[in-house]
Design an enzyme around this catalytic site. Sequence first.
Site, PDB file in Angstrom:
ATOM      1  N   TYR A 112      90.082  57.524 -16.406  1.00  0.00           N
ATOM      2  CA  TYR A 112      89.407  59.051 -16.033  1.00  0.00           C
ATOM      3  C   TYR A 112      90.403  59.247 -15.600  1.00  0.00           C
ATOM      4  O   TYR A 112      90.973  58.766 -14.720  1.00  0.00           O
ATOM      5  CB  TYR A 112      88.332  58.218 -15.253  1.00  0.00           C
ATOM      6  N   GLU A 172      88.616  68.321 -13.870  1.00  0.00           N
ATOM      7  CA  GLU A 172      88.350  66.449 -14.366  1.00  0.00           C
ATOM      8  C   GLU A 172      88.546  66.591 -16.193  1.00  0.00           C
ATOM      9  O   GLU A 172      88.471  66.975 -16.916  1.00  0.00           O
ATOM     10  CB  GLU A 172      86.692  65.764 -13.996  1.00  0.00           C
TER      11      GLU A 172
END
Length: 387
Positions: free
Chosen positions: A108, A197
């Site tokens: 992530y 993101e």
Amino acid sequence: MKIHEYQARELLAEAGVAVPDSHVVQTVDAAAEAYAKIGGRVVVKAQVFAGGRGKAGFVKLCDSAEQVREAAEFMLANRMVSPQTGSDGIAVKRLLIAAAVDIESEYYAAVVVDRTRRRPVVMVSREGGVEIEIVAKENPTAIVKQWLHPHLGLLGFQSARLIAGLGVTDKEQAKAVSRIIRGLVEVFFKYDCSLAEINPLVRTKDGQILAIDAKMNFDDNAIFRHSRLREMFDPGEENPLELQAKEHNLSYIPLDGNIGCLVNGAGLAMATMDLIKLHGGEPANFLDVGGSVTAEGATEAFRIILTDKSVQGILVNIFGGIAKCDTIAEALIAAAKGIGFNVPVVVRLEGTNVDRARKLLAEAAIPALVIATDLTDAAKKVCAKVA
Ligand code: GDP
Ligand code: MN
């Protein structure tokens, strides 16, 4: 403002982030054509403003044109329901056909504004692919953070810490991760993001580091300086009432309750919602018509609130400063005549020209209208009306 995954991939690719080859399509035939260009294994992905697509069946790996057709047909014909959508789900109008990758690890990586520290923070985690909120709650040490100085940006030592946090030791792979994080930070600053993101950022079986999903949110107050983002705006994915409000310079946020609120000023709107809650009601929306509201603005605001089927009563709370109470009263009367009130409307007016406003309302004798003496009285009355 939000954009689609395919658009976010575009911005990332321009900033030097490695993303697999892909095509955006709107029909089953075009999906099959895109497959012919890529070949091998592809992933078909619904392009909607909500995550959780994988689990909802709207991210599918396919090995042939037939499988791509089948996946595309399913996604374009069915609404996607995930924990991030309402129970009605959302319609899918576009699909991304992307070259699939053989995943070894999912990471992530994101940049968001940390409001407490008042600066952007880069966050990475070895536990990518899943929702980061869950990792943050259950295993917070698995998230490594580096806060960015707004003028200095990402510094070398911070990059090194983030790479170490991901546990990437191979020199070439570390370089690739570093390039991706730098690209992500670049996009974040360049386009005034509130969120940028990559989830997941993957290491493939053959050691490549690639971004295979991306999400971006932008600061609405900065959109005026990014023509690129304005071109990317997709009104089809927005709540039509919010769009209508934006067009008329009203700030409108739909909520879950049944009491519509029409207030001039954000602070006053917050106080109004607090009082509604205090007296046992639930606001159906936040609607700030602005301190200098005009009759047109107020009429449009009524139109928006009355379109919301869950509204069973309305509380109008106007403090006349720059705005004049009689202007609002005239708008109220015009709205009652033009649109018609099918629910009770409790009105509290105070301030400039309030006497004339009260007189106008009394003369108009609108049956749905209830005049309140003060804010508490108004909140009590509207709560009683919808109870
Ligand atoms: P989201 O569920 O909406 O966040 O959609 P993602 O694009 O993140 O995809 C969900 C999951 O599908 C990923 O976490 C991967 O596990 C899987 N996935 C997506 N693309 C690929 C791919 O190219 N190859 C493989 N093997 N899995 C993929
Ligand atoms: Mn994802």
